[in-house]
Design an enzyme around this catalytic site. Structure first.
Site, short mmCIF file in Angstrom:
data_model
loop_
_atom_site.label_atom_id
_atom_site.label_comp_id
_atom_site.label_asym_id
_atom_site.label_seq_id
_atom_site.Cartn_x
_atom_site.Cartn_y
_atom_site.Cartn_z
N PHE A 174 5.95 -1.04 6.25
CA PHE A 174 5.86 0.02 5.24
C PHE A 174 5.21 -0.55 3.98
CE2 PHE A 174 7.26 2.57 1.65
CZ PHE A 174 6.99 3.85 2.12
N ASP A 176 3.45 -8.45 0.90
CA ASP A 176 4.03 -7.29 0.23
C ASP A 176 5.49 -7.64 -0.07
OD1 ASP A 176 5.31 -4.98 -0.50
OD2 ASP A 176 4.39 -3.73 1.04
N LYS A 211 9.56 -2.25 -7.33
CA LYS A 211 11.02 -2.09 -7.16
C LYS A 211 11.83 -2.92 -8.17
CE LYS A 211 11.41 0.10 -2.71
NZ LYS A 211 10.45 -0.05 -1.62
C1 LIG Z 1 9.16 0.65 -1.37
C2 LIG Z 1 8.06 -0.15 -0.79
C3 LIG Z 1 6.71 0.15 -1.06
C4 LIG Z 1 6.31 1.36 -1.87
O1 LIG Z 1 6.73 1.29 -3.17
P1 LIG Z 1 6.67 2.63 -4.09
O2 LIG Z 1 7.11 2.16 -5.43
O3 LIG Z 1 7.59 3.61 -3.45
O4 LIG Z 1 5.28 3.10 -4.07
C5 LIG Z 1 5.75 -0.69 -0.56
N1 LIG Z 1 6.06 -1.76 0.20
C6 LIG Z 1 7.35 -2.08 0.48
C7 LIG Z 1 7.63 -3.29 1.30
C8 LIG Z 1 8.38 -1.28 0.01
O5 LIG Z 1 9.64 -1.57 0.33
#
Ligand SMILES: *Cc1c(COP(=O)(O)O)cnc(C)c1O
Length: 400
Positions: A136, A221, A250
């Site tokens: 994701f 990421d 986050k």
């Molecule tokens: C939550 C998340 C995203 C997206 O972040 P947003 O602030 O919702 O755009 C991308 N990569 C990972 C691994 C995530 O957990």
């Protein structure tokens, strides 16, 4: 009269299905709803509230900056952004930082940078993006397509192309795909949304080596795994495998929206003035808060605390599981943990979330089959034990 949950269905686009209660106040790892009912927060706003609710250091930074300067756009720079960038550079492999407002935007920037740098160095054919199945990376159309869960990207018409997928923790699968036309490989050191699945150390090192061999950029990421959640500031430091580009969001803002992309000077130079941008990125208010977040998290006390609290969670969940036998595995690192449901209870994580809420506990799921815990990094031991007792009550009802 304050509006209730029913107003959501009346006024809001129906792309979410929020819980039946409406939180109105939070303090540390406790939250109260409109009825005054108390919840222990093991969800942390999805790994965002890294220092709990209304942490005094963050409230202080927010209030001080609120009375000073909020926003000037990137036509001008500002002191909080410069200070936060300096701190992130000092704490990581990176030399340069780009600020934005979310995880998706950080990944969008990372992917655009990787493609642009690869194409400028080696030619138009070097644009292939490799990503893991079940990953994701956000919800912009590029990042959601790169994310290896087609259910999130289908149904919106033609997708960005040049993206291929391989199985997580399977180095041979990457070997079969990667070549000299690969611009980048993007990977979560722990797949968060995909079920809290940590990478094997040998796999992550193998991905690094293959990227180096093929002049492909390695993007970590760390939107969910970063900012102390693993027990190190970033999970790459825990693994000892260094990426070329790293994304954060986050927990970085502790509840204030901000994202960041970190990279080396040599790669950053490909995003010259005008090639990429955002109106709000590097907003003074957001950067002042994130700077305070970093100051509190990046200390030996907080990071050691994450590991100690991890042990408390793992022991507590194991004790509950010894009684009720609902989980086949508990996995994760630091304060990002997932309890995988046993075959008999397959895909019923949502039922456990509902029962937890009834018992005064906020938890998350990571897919239909995993109960996820992503609490504040400074949650008190007492809050952990109260929360686990409520979790046990929910599990007892679940199996009854
Ligand atoms: C939550 C998340 C995203 C997206 O972040 P947003 O602030 O919702 O755009 C991308 N990569 C990972 C691994 C995530 O957990």
């Amino acid at each position: 009269m304050p509006l209730s949950r029913a107003a959501f269905d009346q006024y809001m686009v129906p792309n979410y299905a929020p819980a039946a209660f409406v939180p109105v106040r939070g303090e540390g790892s406790r939250v109260w709803d409109q009825e005054g009912k108390e919840y222990i927060d093991f969800a942390g706003g999805i790994a965002v509230n890294s220092l709990g609710h209304c942490h005094p250091a963050l409230v202080g930074a927010l209030m001080a900056q609120a009375n000073k300067l909020w926003h000037v756009s990137n036509v001008f720079t500002n002191e909080p952004a410069l200070e936060l960038a300096q701190k992130l550079v000092a704490a990581t492999f990176a030399d340069k930082v780009f600020f934005c407002n979310s995880g998706a935007e950080a990944n969008e920037a990372a992917l655009k940078l990787a493609r642009r740098a690869a194409i400028e160095r080696f030619g138009e054919q070097k644009h292939k993006v490799l990503s893991t199945l079940n990953s994701f990376h956000g919800r912009t159309f590029f990042t959601v397509t790169v994310g290896g869960q087609p259910k999130y990207s289908d149904g919106f018409g033609p997708k960005p192309t040049g993206i291929e997928y391989f199985e997580y923790n399977n180095l041979d699968a990457l070997k079969a795909l990667i070549d000299d036309d690969t611009a980048c490989v993007i990977i979560e050191p722990i797949q968060g949304e995909g079920g809290v699945l940590p990478a094997d150390a040998a796999f992550l090192q193998g991905v690094r080596d293959l990227c180096t061999q093929h002049n492909a950029f390695l993007i970590f990421d760390e939107v969910q795994t970063g900012m102390g959640r693993s027990g190190s500031l970033f999970a790459y430091q825990e693994y000892g495998v260094v990426p070329d580009i790293l994304t954060s969001a986050k927990s970085l803002g502790g509840g204030f929206p901000i994202g960041a992309m970190l990279t080396t000077a040599d790669i950053a130079k490909h995003l010259v003035a005008g090639t990429h941008g955002t109106t709000y990125g590097g907003n003074a208010l957001a950067c002042a808060v994130a700077s305070a977040v970093l100051d509190v998290i990046n200390t030996p006390e907080t990071l050691a605390g994450v590991k100690a609290k991890h042990a408390l969670f793992i022991e507590g969940i194991a004790a509950i599981n010894a009684k009720y036998k609902v989980f086949s595995q508990v996995r994760g690192m630091g304060l990002l943990m997932g309890a995988v449901l046993a075959e008999q209870y397959k895909d019923r994580a949502k039922d456990i979330l509902g029962l937890a809420a009834q018992n005064g506990l906020m938890v998350l799921m990571a897919g239909p089959n995993v109960v996820r815990f992503a609490p504040s990094l400074v949650i008190a031991e007492e809050e952990i034990s109260i929360g686990l007792a409520r979790f046990e009550a929910a599990i007892a009802q679940f199996v009854a």
